[in-house]
Design an enzyme around this catalytic site. Sequence first.
Site, short mmCIF file in Angstrom:
data_model
loop_
_atom_site.label_atom_id
_atom_site.label_comp_id
_atom_site.label_asym_id
_atom_site.label_seq_id
_atom_site.Cartn_x
_atom_site.Cartn_y
_atom_site.Cartn_z
N SER A 85 0.85 -1.20 0.00
CA SER A 85 0.00 0.00 0.00
C SER A 85 0.88 1.24 0.00
O SER A 85 2.07 1.17 -0.32
CB SER A 85 -0.93 -0.02 1.22
OG SER A 85 -1.90 0.98 1.12
N ASN A 86 0.33 2.37 0.35
CA ASN A 86 1.10 3.61 0.46
C ASN A 86 0.48 4.47 1.57
O ASN A 86 -0.51 4.06 2.19
CB ASN A 86 1.12 4.35 -0.89
CG ASN A 86 -0.28 4.68 -1.36
OD1 ASN A 86 -0.98 5.45 -0.73
ND2 ASN A 86 -0.72 4.04 -2.45
N THR A 87 1.05 5.63 1.81
CA THR A 87 0.65 6.41 3.00
C THR A 87 -0.44 7.45 2.72
O THR A 87 -0.66 8.35 3.54
CB THR A 87 1.88 7.12 3.61
OG1 THR A 87 2.51 7.88 2.59
CG2 THR A 87 2.86 6.12 4.20
N SER A 88 -1.14 7.32 1.61
CA SER A 88 -2.23 8.26 1.36
C SER A 88 -3.28 8.14 2.47
O SER A 88 -3.72 7.05 2.82
CB SER A 88 -2.87 7.96 0.00
OG SER A 88 -4.10 8.65 -0.11
N ALA B 28 -4.24 7.38 -4.56
CA ALA B 28 -2.89 6.90 -4.83
C ALA B 28 -3.02 5.39 -5.08
O ALA B 28 -3.05 4.59 -4.14
CB ALA B 28 -1.99 7.19 -3.65
#
Length: 407
Positions: free
Chosen positions: A211-214, A278
């Site tokens: 995943s990512n930090t959005s 994102a």
Amino acid sequence: MLQDKTILLGVGGGPLTSTAVEVLRTLQRAGAGVRVVISAETETFVPGLTFRSLADGDVIMPGDLYGRMGAQDFHSLHGLVKNADGLVVVPATPALIAKAAAGLADEALVRAMLLHDGPTVFAFVARAAEYRHPLARHNVQRLRDAGMILCDAGVAETDDAADELGWNIAAATVVDAVAAALRQTTVLSGRTVIITAGPTQEPIDPVRHISNTSSGKTGFALAEAARQRGAEVVLITGPTHLQAPAGVTCVPVRTAVQMRDAVRQHVAAADVVIKSAAVSDFRPATAIADKIKKEDATLSITLERNPDILAELGAAKGNRVLVGFAAETRDLLANAKRKVSKKALDLIVANDVSDPAIGFASDHNRVHLIDAAGGVEPLPVMSKRALAETILDRVQAVLTQRQGGTA
Ligand code: PMT
């Protein structure tokens, strides 16, 4: 613009309370119906009877909330607010500004502000020292960040008491601000806007993912702002901790493929698509059904490409307004410009995500807007809510130009 609109006038208490009477009459002359809620201090300056004689319908009195007011009266406050196109507070004293910024609904007027989901204009008046005080500036900024419109006379030239009472805010200025706020609602009014938000999660096994930090803050701010401008909003969001804004259709998804499916399901009705999510470009080629044991695991995960949802939207764009985002750590403008032409975008919001203080998860961002013709507009650091308003202003300009008229 004001013809046949219903405006809720919240009247504060101070030397400029009489201006609220002028605002009421000016709104009525412009064709609006005006309903009134008065604050705890109003009658110290102008009797409630003045508003009762002039308003179109009931006037809600301040003590009515928990004093004389029964459940039935509360329903009437709710009804009064529910059908209002806009709310204007005149004069918005420092006390009312502070209560509004804190959501402190201890009187009917502040309760009305919280119940109202359309444009809200504060005609802010204060003595020069109060106006400049950091706490007042902070409260004003909180209201701006929440999408409220501040209309003020500016700081008086001197701190002299006589001068303070000399500065003023003209009723016409306040009414112009209300008309402008309503005008903003009409271009997107009734249009369907799809907004994607947050990260996607691509499962590796039942408890792990890529995943990512959005945080979703940008997409949720856009959804709330678009809703307040009258749009029908479909918010397609990856996993976040945020609560969907009132009146928005929220479609929770987890993976990029689920996000694409949800976009496909709603896109036929959409006039505008804004892709702030994102999205993971890659996903594990196989998601393992059982939790991977460290003894069983190899150190590599084979990835495969996810669909590029924005590119698919661009390829079947029709007359839709399409807004993309670009998150880059280098060659920001060149990379973002390439995306504009490759994906047939009307606008791209280019953010340099190499700075951790802005962009992902932060409350603020600093971006460049790039339009279809390649025009670049650098914006200063601003709250994500203020950014949402700016993006929607540009979307509205494209819609207006496309329909060949004025907003
Ligand atoms: O959520 P916040 O914490 O508020 O953070 C906001 C943000 C930094 C996430 C936001 O401002 C942002 O930049 N969003 C886009 C991030 C991104 O995925 O950038 P990109 O350059 O990889 O993608 C370009 C565009 O294609 C984006 O509109 C993206 O939604 C879209 N895309 C990307 C990959 C993919 N498979 N499908 C897509 O549709």
